[in-house]
Design an enzyme around this catalytic site. Sequence first.
Site, short mmCIF file in Angstrom:
data_model
loop_
_atom_site.label_atom_id
_atom_site.label_comp_id
_atom_site.label_asym_id
_atom_site.label_seq_id
_atom_site.Cartn_x
_atom_site.Cartn_y
_atom_site.Cartn_z
N GLN A 263 0.81 -6.47 -3.71
CA GLN A 263 -0.33 -6.73 -2.84
C GLN A 263 -1.46 -5.75 -3.16
O GLN A 263 -2.53 -5.85 -2.60
CB GLN A 263 0.06 -6.53 -1.37
CG GLN A 263 1.12 -7.49 -0.87
CD GLN A 263 1.55 -7.17 0.56
OE1 GLN A 263 2.17 -6.15 0.81
NE2 GLN A 263 1.21 -8.04 1.48
N ALA B 142 0.81 -1.23 0.00
CA ALA B 142 0.00 0.00 0.00
C ALA B 142 0.84 1.27 0.00
O ALA B 142 0.44 2.29 -0.57
CB ALA B 142 -0.94 -0.01 1.20
N THR C 134 0.14 5.46 -1.73
CA THR C 134 -0.44 6.56 -0.95
C THR C 134 -0.18 7.90 -1.65
O THR C 134 -1.02 8.80 -1.61
CB THR C 134 0.11 6.59 0.49
OG1 THR C 134 1.52 6.52 0.46
CG2 THR C 134 -0.43 5.44 1.31
N CYS D 48 -17.21 -12.82 -12.81
CA CYS D 48 -18.20 -13.74 -12.25
C CYS D 48 -17.43 -14.79 -11.46
O CYS D 48 -16.50 -15.40 -11.99
CB CYS D 48 -19.00 -14.38 -13.37
SG CYS D 48 -19.98 -15.80 -12.80
N HIS E 66 -3.48 -10.04 -4.54
CA HIS E 66 -4.81 -9.78 -3.97
C HIS E 66 -5.81 -9.36 -5.04
O HIS E 66 -6.86 -8.80 -4.72
CB HIS E 66 -4.72 -8.71 -2.88
CG HIS E 66 -3.87 -9.14 -1.70
ND1 HIS E 66 -3.40 -8.25 -0.75
CD2 HIS E 66 -3.42 -10.35 -1.32
CE1 HIS E 66 -2.69 -8.92 0.15
NE2 HIS E 66 -2.68 -10.19 -0.17
N ASP F 18 -4.92 -1.73 -7.18
CA ASP F 18 -5.30 -0.46 -7.79
C ASP F 18 -4.95 -0.30 -9.27
O ASP F 18 -5.22 0.74 -9.85
CB ASP F 18 -4.70 0.69 -6.97
CG ASP F 18 -3.18 0.55 -6.80
OD1 ASP F 18 -2.51 -0.01 -7.69
OD2 ASP F 18 -2.67 1.01 -5.75
N SER G 58 5.44 -2.20 1.94
CA SER G 58 4.66 -3.27 2.57
C SER G 58 5.14 -3.46 4.00
O SER G 58 6.34 -3.45 4.26
CB SER G 58 4.83 -4.59 1.81
OG SER G 58 4.22 -5.65 2.53
ZN ZN Z 1 -20.88 -16.40 -14.88
#
Ligand code: ZN
Length: 256
Positions: A109, A32, A36, A137, A129, A112, A203
């Site tokens: 991680q 992150a 920032t 889906c 992540h 964005d 991190s």
């Molecule tokens: Zn689907």
Amino acid sequence: MIAMIASDLNTAVERLRALIEDSEVVVPFTGAGISTESGIPDFRSPGGLWTKTRPIPFDEFMASQDMRDEAWRRRFVMDPHFTNAKPGRGHLALASLYRLGKVPAVITQNIDNLHQASGVSPGDVVELHGNTTFATCVACGERYELAWVKQRFDAEGGRAPDCACGGHIKTATVSFGQAMPEDAMLRAHELAGACDLFMSIGSSLVVWPAAGFPLRAKQQRARLVIVNREPTEFDEMADLVIRNEIGDVFGPFIAQ
Ligand SMILES: [Zn+2]
């Protein structure tokens, strides 16, 4: 071993430059802190969003229409942060090293999309992540753009839409309680084991299993740089620890 903590910005940049120049394969691992500067809040930080609002775990998202509605409501509230974000100096410097051929891929991680936006090929951004700038889906994997989801969500009075296959549509992120993406984990493991310089940037290295990668790099005799405002539990094994602002440290590495 006592880690080398850079005493000031110039020393930090100088030592980092020497390590990068001395390496053939540099693998960055970002958290992150690198975003920032781009206006993306660190959700996990003290006072961050996730300390005020409990994240919705994957099983609750799957079990309840109300939870899916709430998850999407929150995502759309956050949307200006993501759509207005531009890559920061850290992202741009890593993209420069990528274009030079020093960096084969970036492990992140973050969700964005800013490494891709800075010019790293999407196939070379290893997202542990996932990614919040589009949706998929969860049943069939079909991709959906957020604008489409928003239109349906609004048209149905705040009801989260489902896929044509009947599966639920979720941002392409890894939620709490959801399995880590195996292909990304494997690629990160390989990258960490095949570099001669591993740079952990922004991190706190507390989220496992992601935090195992610097350890693996070190075990494979790579050198380790940790750039983070706060101390981490890996600082003692690092070859260089930098606590200065990430943008200031990496600004000089942006190719003009
Ligand atoms: Zn689907």
